[in-house]
Design an enzyme around this catalytic site. Structure first.
Site, short mmCIF file in Angstrom:
data_model
loop_
_atom_site.label_atom_id
_atom_site.label_comp_id
_atom_site.label_asym_id
_atom_site.label_seq_id
_atom_site.Cartn_x
_atom_site.Cartn_y
_atom_site.Cartn_z
CG HIS A 72 -1.98 -0.84 1.26
ND1 HIS A 72 -3.22 -0.84 1.91
CD2 HIS A 72 -2.34 -1.95 0.43
CE1 HIS A 72 -4.01 -1.71 1.66
NE2 HIS A 72 -3.39 -2.36 0.68
CE1 TYR A 199 -4.22 3.40 10.02
CE2 TYR A 199 -4.52 3.30 12.37
CZ TYR A 199 -3.92 2.75 11.11
OH TYR A 199 -3.03 1.86 11.11
N PRO A 291 -2.22 -0.52 19.59
CG PRO A 291 -4.10 -1.77 19.04
CD PRO A 291 -3.42 -0.91 20.13
CE LYS A 295 5.57 2.65 13.48
NZ LYS A 295 5.21 1.96 12.01
CE1 TYR A 382 0.03 3.35 10.21
CE2 TYR A 382 0.87 2.60 8.05
CZ TYR A 382 -0.31 2.49 9.10
OH TYR A 382 -1.20 1.48 9.24
C1 PHB Z 1 -4.85 -4.89 11.41
O1 PHB Z 1 -5.09 -5.04 10.36
O2 PHB Z 1 -5.46 -5.66 12.27
C2 PHB Z 1 -4.59 -3.49 12.04
C3 PHB Z 1 -3.99 -2.45 11.03
C4 PHB Z 1 -3.70 -1.37 11.59
C5 PHB Z 1 -3.70 -1.07 12.87
C6 PHB Z 1 -4.03 -2.10 13.77
C7 PHB Z 1 -4.57 -3.33 13.46
O3 PHB Z 1 -2.73 -0.03 13.14
#
Ligand code: PHB
Ligand code: APR
Length: 387
Positions: A72, A199, A291, A295, A382
């Site tokens: 991505h 997000y 999460p 990271k 990120y």
């Molecule tokens: C996930 O795909 O489970 C996932 C992706 C990004 C995050 C946390 C979890 O920041």
């Protein structure tokens, strides 16, 4: 049994370390307390920094990821039901890989098996001895006690493992923040609502749209830390998720039966130093991040990078190299800890968030949308800071 490095824990940290040591001609044994299928049944995050991708390549465990993973070049952020994009590739020429951690672990087991690696499953009651000079580990399997003598012990046994607990209390300094909310996660066999992760900040709480592949989606919403999982029927989850998403995503969201549903608390934790005598702490054994910045696994992999380098240098004659592991690893751990805390603070509704606090978060998100400088900071962190 005798080995150079005894590794406690057969999660991604322990397996990757074992494989890289093997490629450097260093022998190790992995002691894992659970059966393999149990380790492989855990559902975890799915975003890999490019440095993590390269480490898996170096370990010879990247073939399936390259075939089945999804590179991505950006993510989407949202506030007030409106989204905008952060293009990592445009800003800094970097990308991320969407590939589930469970699959990473499966690939690492396959690589260890192919190389004839020694992994002891269902090793119970591991105990660490004589960390100062001539360390050894004892464990019980099928009722028989075994002993592994080694030069070093790598504690790769996660947050609740025995390694960190084996260090005298006074020898470790702990830094901790427990966040006053949790994430409710749902896995569903539905097409992802968006090609890229979303997000979302919302007055009702944070939401995240992620995915595993074209037909498997992973979604999360912020919930109170003490919410019972039984309260969240699939219908209640989808309704709440939809309310928090950008409008076009809410309208196109495809819902379906959940195939996994769980609530995870959010916490930041760091133990310093990441070494005690001949024991090294690696990954979740030494630190936990919320999460929000994706990271957790990536930090575990950078710890492995530093520890592998230190041990390889040791066996090539640089006797002091292991002493530098903790400082090198911690410098990057604190960067990721800061970034994960910042993303969490920016995107979640805290119990004391009032209308003022909500507008401040929205203003920061608006700034990110307008300012390439602000977006670049996010993109650098990120996609992963350099090792
Ligand atoms: C996930 O795909 O489970 C996932 C992706 C990004 C995050 C946390 C979890 O920041
Ligand atoms: N003896 C042997 N094995 C143990 C013990 C013990 N006393 N305690 C724990 N283990 C095993 C667990 O069963 C698990 O398989 O150690 C392993 C630790 O794996 P993880 O928890 O996955 O930790 P790590 O390998 O450091 O990976 C970090 O996992 O939790 C996520 O967000 C985190 O993505 C990051 C990654």
């Amino acid at each position: 049994m005798r080995t150079q490095v005894c590794i406690i824990g057969g999660g991604p940290s322990g397996l990757l370390l074992s494989q890289l040591l093997h490629l450097s001609g260093i022998d190790s044994v992995v002691l894992e307390r659970h059966p393999r299928d149990r380790v492989l049944s855990r559902i975890r995050a799915g975003v890999l920094e490019w440095g993590t991708v390269e480490m898996l390549e170096k370990a010879g465990a990247a073939r399936r990821m390259q075939a089945e993973g999804f590179p991505h070049s950006g993510i989407r952020l949202a506030a007030r039901n409106r989204g905008f994009r952060i293009d990592f590739n445009d800003l800094i020429g970097r990308r991320i890989m969407v590939y589930g951690q469970t699959e990473v672990t499966r690939d690492l087991y396959a690589a260890r098996d192919a190389a004839g690696g020694r992994i002891v499953h269902e090793a119970q009651g591991a105990a660490l001895h004589d960390l100062g000079d001539r360390p050894y580990v004892t464990y019980v399997r099928n009722g028989t006690e075994h002993r592994v003598d080694c030069d070093f012990i790598a504690g790769c046994d996660g947050f609740h493992g025995v390694s960190r607990a084996s260090v005298p209390k006074a020898a470790l300094r702990r830094f901790e923040r427990v966040y006053p909310f949790a994430w409710l996660g749902v896995l569903s066999r539905t097409p992802p609502v968006s090609e890229e992760l979303i997000y979302a900040n919302h007055p009702r709480g944070f939401a995240l749209c992620s995915m595993r592949n074209d037909t498997l989606s992973r979604y999360y919403i912020q919930v109170p830390a003490d919410d019972p999982i039984g309260k969240w029927t699939d219908a209640a989850f989808w309704d709440e998720l939809r309310r928090r998403l950008p409008q076009e995503a809410a309208e196109s969201l495809v819902t379906g039966a959940s195939i996994e549903k769980s609530i995870v608390p959010l916490r930041s934790f760091v133990a310093e130093p990441m070494q005690h005598g001949r024991l090294f702490l690696v990954g979740d054994a030494a630190h936990i991040v919320p999460p929000t910045g994706a990271k957790g696994l990536n930090l575990a992999v950078s710890d492995v990078f530093y520890l592998h380098e230190a041990l390889a240098a040791f066996y090539e004659g640089d006797r002091l190299a292991p002493e530098r592991y903790s400082d090198r690893a911690l410098a990057r751990v604190w960067q990721a800890t800061r970034f994960s805390w910042w993303m969490t603070s920016l995107l979640h509704r805290f119990p004391d968030t009032d209308d003022f606090g909500q507008r401040i978060q929205e203003a920061e998100l608006a700034h990110l949308e307008r300012s390439a400088a602000a977006r670049t900071q996010l993109a650098e962190n990120y996609t992963g800071l350099p090792y």
